[in-house]
Design a protein around this motif. Structure first.
Motif: not given
Ligand code: SF4
Ligand code: SF4
Lengths: 314, 695
Positions: B284-285, B291, B295, B314
């Motif tokens: 998903f970064a 991000a 990540c 996170r």
């Protein structure tokens, strides 16, 4: 349903009127003068004119056409120029022969082709599929006279099981005629086989991929039943249509096969009529052939609707 | 059922593309598990893997699927049939293709009871009982019908009946209501909820719709690009998600009762990466607001949280409120349009009938000519800078109204006025200037875009032909148009096939705007899009309207979307407007009984919140035989008496131009109806009027 039949019957009639007109015009356009063909090259001009008047050939074309059509509908199909026999009896007896041959062909071809097609689809991409596909493809490429000759070589000359010449006499019973029918029927089968088998394979594959098959499997329905009650029930619909239509072709389109085996069917009668410029005979055969095709089409539509609840005939 | 580290792939050339990676999932009795994700998330693939019904080119590449403790891969065909297929059931997305077209419905239900295919009177009785249990009032008739003779809602009920017939241990529902109207969807969801509750089976509910999952599921797993990113009890997931993607989804959905002037949707930028081209590190970064470099380097694992699992480095910071998982809000708020803006498009008493051909018999009998009355009486007015939302079920005549307004169909009666000038009914007879001023955006951008033309040439034509832009300026104007729909200038070179669904829809919008129209008609223009993309398009439409001052006629079956975008709303039923007024008034009591049912059927993003349920029975009547009196009387839950059947209802007018066509006076409607949604989906308070939510 009744309305559908009525409408289709009307349509059929229209087709026949139209094709009869076409047949009439084409036969008129054939080269050669009928009276001269009949009387020979030495005939006197007077004799020719007399015969023309006798045959009505001196009247205007539309009148000639209407007279011919009227006679035809009343059952007077005229007299064959070349044999002197009444055309109707000749054509109907040949039609009977053709029907016999067509029936036997379908009897052999349909179960074999459908069976092979279903097998190929169920074992898609396995060796079974490959063998069936290759075999049917290689057969479909061969012209009928070659397959016919090969069959004669093997079954008549080598093995001596079946007669090579199928020229059965008029009035031969079905049982007596059977040995003569087998080789022509086999040849015709080979023509149909590949086509019907591949069609069946394709439609079985399509149906196998449809979600209702998954529904049935998840119900816990045994695979055999899934195939027979669900898949084939739907997959054979297009096959039915094709079979019904090919019946029309089998009746009058087997020109090559009938000639190879000397089988007295409509196809051979047609070639005979053409070779002899036998116009009354030619017209009658052509019209019967068209009628056969049209009826086969109608039956195909009806069968399709009967087996397919999504279609209502209107 | 337990999934352990399941990965599923599809053959692509010589290799395998992993569409689902490393999913652990446990489905237990009595628990309804929701599986949500956008297109490309792998949710359908996972559902197929669970049912062992992957297509031929798909395969389980890793992990195990255990059913009642046994690894499914070890079962032979017969054991699989008895131990697995007899114990699971599927309710699929498309009911019709899932039913055998050649068998009567009753037989198919009987077969689910006894797969050997026998038919006994006893089986028939049980099948009828099942059909009754799924709410089919006339089981005798339904059982004798073929699938295509039934409506979509009825077909879906048949599939539910078949699914229940085998008393399954596991029931998989794969978007079972996606193609149904919201009123039908609501009744089906009620049914599923009740049956699941009664039978106590394990349920896996796959859907793209957050609302439906919130209504139905106890626990929810979110899939993104083939990975499970979050898994939590529904109450927690919808109020305090831990994963930034889940948060992004929730912020993208317009909620019923929020308007574009009060809330801005926060779309997720970018798009889901294809399984062939996954980013390193966290998948998903590239789209994540949180991000950081870590990540992009290391892939996070699915970690346990107090009640669930989450795949994010996170999450503890999010949990502690130290990191904000929301996408940044788009700059600038939309202000409300001027109240006194002039009407740009006026439609009066529009009607469109499609005459049916009479059969020969009917002709001879002198039977009257019948017609499909797609639109019976529709009057609308779109003001400059305003949006008029048109809502109704399928078959209500929404789309035919749009097509008649545009001249694509010639109206049978009524007038269409653009800027005061009456337009000819047929498009061919309309002056070029009128065509330029009235543009349309379709549902499917594939209809509107020529696949062989580049984007630049698609946009350049209307610019030159309609807006009269000279050739040498065209390229610059195309670039500016692309920017206005937030696409890079370089897209002018691309062809439609190279664009994603959302990008194509942007090009279609840009093309409609190229002609500088005064009025735009949107027919379900955002319906096929994923929520995160839809949010961006909705924001875009709001901004373009603000800048250009165009009037919108916005047609949608999605009431939350209409509520979000519209200033005025018209509700249509069987080709007639039954309620109209400012969006706020239409979305709060008093409601027309039909609007009330529509609104009450909309799934809210508030799990566990009870609210009034108004359900409609049956389907929309055929537009050939429209019921007399009030057209809604055959289904109306508030029917008052014979006058509903006999007399056309009067228009009752409220403040601000709010009007309802009903025999019940407004005060009475208001007093019996409750607000169907409140601030941000909080429990509805009877009698309260909604002030709109803050999202
Ligand atoms: S791991 Fe990083 S990029 Fe991935 S979701 Fe969490 S914060 Fe965003
Ligand atoms: S007029 Fe009667 S039937 Fe129509 S909406 Fe009102 S109460 Fe219902």
């Amino acid at each position: 349903m009744a309305r559908f039949l009525l409408r289709r019957a009307g349509f059929l009639l229209l087709t026949l009127v139209f094709t009869s007109l076409l047949i009439f015009l084409i036969t008129q356009a054939l080269p050669g003068d009928v009276a001269r063909i009949l009387l020979g090259r030495e005939a006197s001009a007077q004799a020719l004119a007399q015969l023309r008047a006798q045959l009505g050939l001196d009247r205007p074309l539309p009148i000639q056409y209407l007279t011919w059509l009227g006679d035809f509908v009343r059952g007077d199909w005229g007299t064959s120029f070349s044999t002197g026999q009444p055309v109707r009896e000749l054509v109907l007896s040949r039609l009977g022969n053709s029907l016999q041959l067509a029936g036997l062909t379908l009897l052999i071809a349909v179960p074999t082709a459908v069976g092979l097609g279903v097998l190929a689809a169920l074992y898609e991409e396995s060796w079974i599929d490959t063998v069936i596909s290759l075999a049917s493809l290689s057969v479909v490429g061969l012209p009928e006279f070659i397959t016919g000759l090969v069959l004669i070589q093997v079954f008549s000359f080598r093995l001596g099981w079946l007669p090579a010449n199928s020229s059965i006499a008029p009035g031969t019973g079905l049982v007596a005629a059977l040995p003569y029918l087998v080789l022509p029927a086999l040849t015709a089968t080979l023509v149909l086989l590949a086509y019907v088998a591949r069609l069946t394979r394709a439609s079985v594959l399509v149906e196998l991929g449809r979600p209702y098959v998954r529904t049935a499997v998840l119900k816990g329905v045994p695979w055999r039943r899934v195939v027979i009650a669900h898949v084939l029930r739907n997959a054979l619909l297009p096959t039915i249509t094709v079979i019904a239509i090919s019946f029309g072709w089998l009746i009058s389109g087997l020109i090559v096969v009938e000639n190879v085996f000397n089988y007295p069917g409509l196809g051979r009668l047609l070639t005979f009529a053409i070779a002899r410029r036998d116009i009354p005979l030619l017209q009658a055969v052509a019209l019967v052939a068209v009628l056969g095709f049209a009826l086969a089409n109608l039956v195909a539509d009806i069968l399709y609707a009967v087996f397919n609840p999504r279609i209502t005939l209107r | 059922m337990r999934l352990e580290g399941v990965s599923v792939g599809y053959r692509r050339g010589r290799g395998w593309v992993r569409a689902v990676r490393d999913v652990d999932l446990t489905l237990e009795r009595g628990v309804t598990y929701g599986l949500v994700g956008e297109s490309g998330s792998g949710k359908t693939t996972l559902a197929h893997a669970v049912l062992q019904s992957l297509p031929a080119h798909g395969r389980l590449l890793g992990g195990r699927i255990l059913f009642r403790g046994r690894d499914l891969a070890t079962l032979g065909p017969e054991a699989r049939r008895r131990e697995f297929h007899r114990r699971v059931a599927l309710v699929p997305q498309d009911p019709l293709p899932s039913l055998n077209p050649a068998h009567r419905v009753g037989r198919q239900v009987e077969e689910a009871l006894d797969p050997s295919g026998r038919s006994t009177p006893e089986l028939r009785g049980r099948a009828h009982a099942l059909l009754e249990a799924v709410g089919l009032a006339d089981p005798e008739r339904v059982a004798g019908a073929y699938p295509h003779q039934l409506s979509g809602g009825m077909q879906q009920r048949i599939l539910i009946a078949m699914a229940l017939a085998g008393e399954p241990d596991l029931l998989v529902l794969d978007e079972p209501t996606t193609n149904l109207d919201v009123t039908t969807e609501a009744t089906i969801l009620d049914l599923v909820r009740r049956l699941v509750h009664d039978s106590g089976t394990a349920v896996l509910y796959v859907s793209h719709s957050l609302g439906v999952v919130a209504e139905l599921c106890d626990r929810v797993a979110v899939l993104y690009a083939g990975e499970m990113v979050e898994d939590a009890p529904a109450t927690r997931l919808f109020t305090q998600p831990r994963h930034p993607y889940t948060q992004g989804l929730l912020d993208s959905v317009p909620r019923l009762g929020s308007t574009r002037h009060e809330v801005t949707l926060r779309p997720i930028p970018g798009r889901i990466p294809p399984a062939t081209d996954l980013p390193a590190g966290c998948v998903f970064a590239p789209r994540c607001p949180l991000a950081v470099d870590d990540c992009r380097e290391a892939t996070p694992a699915l970690e346990a949280t107090p009640e669930g699992r989450v795949r994010c480095w996170r999450w503890p910071e999010v949990e502690a409120g130290q990191a904000d998982p929301h996408q940044p809000a788009p700059a600038g708020r939309l202000h409300a349009p001027a109240e006194d803006a002039e009407a740009v498009l006026e439609v009066e008493h529009l009607a469109k009938r499609f005459p049916l051909r009479r059969s020969l018999v009917e002709l001879l009998r002198g039977a009257p000519r019948r017609a499909v009355r797609a639109v019976e009486d529709v009057s609308l007015s779109v003001r400059r800078g305003h949006t008029l939302g048109l809502v109704g079920e399928s078959g209500s005549g929404k789309s035919t109204t749009a097509r008649s307004v545009l001249g694509l169909e010639a109206a049978s009666a009524g007038t269409v006025r653009l800027l005061g000038d009456e337009l000819p009914r047929r498009l061919e007879r309309r002056p070029a200037s009128a065509i330029r001023r009235l543009q349309m955006v379709f549902q499917s951008s594939d209809e509107a875009l020529n696949p062989y033309r580049s984007v630049g040439s698609t946009l350049g034509r209307p610019l030159r032909r309609m807006a009269g832009v000279p050739r040498e300026e065209a390229a610059e104007r195309v670039a500016r148009l692309l920017e206005s729909v937030q696409l890079p200038r370089s897209y002018a070179e691309k062809r439609p096939a190279q664009l994603s669904g959302g990008e194509k829809q942007r090009v279609a919008i840009a093309r409609a705007f190229a002609a500088e129209p005064e009025v735009l008609v949107f027919d379900e223009s955002v319906s096929g899009l994923d929520v995160s993309v839809q949010a961006a398009i909705l924001n875009l439409l709001g901004e373009l309207q603000q800048v250009r001052g165009s009037g919108y006629l916005f047609i949608s079956h999605d009431l939350a979307v209409v509520g979000f975008l519209a200033d005025q709303v018209a509700v249509v039923y069987l080709g007639r407007v039954v309620e109209t007024g400012p969006a706020r008034s239409v979305l709060s009591p008093p409601y027309h009984p039909y609007s009330e049912a529509l609104l009450s059927a909309v799934p809210l993003l508030a799990p566990g919140v009870e609210r009034a349920r108004v359900r409609l029975e049956g389907d929309v009547p055929s537009p050939v035989d429209v019921p007399g009196g009030c057209p809604f009387h055959t289904r109306c839950p508030r029917l008052v008496g014979p006058q509903c059947r006999e007399q056309a209802p009067p228009w009752r007018h409220g403040p601000d131009g709010h009007a309802i066509a009903c025999h019940i006076p407004l005060e009475e409607l208001a007093s019996v109806q409750t607000a169907l949604f409140g601030d941000g989906g909080a429990p509805a308070v009877p009698g309260a009027t909604s002030e709109g939510g803050d999202g």
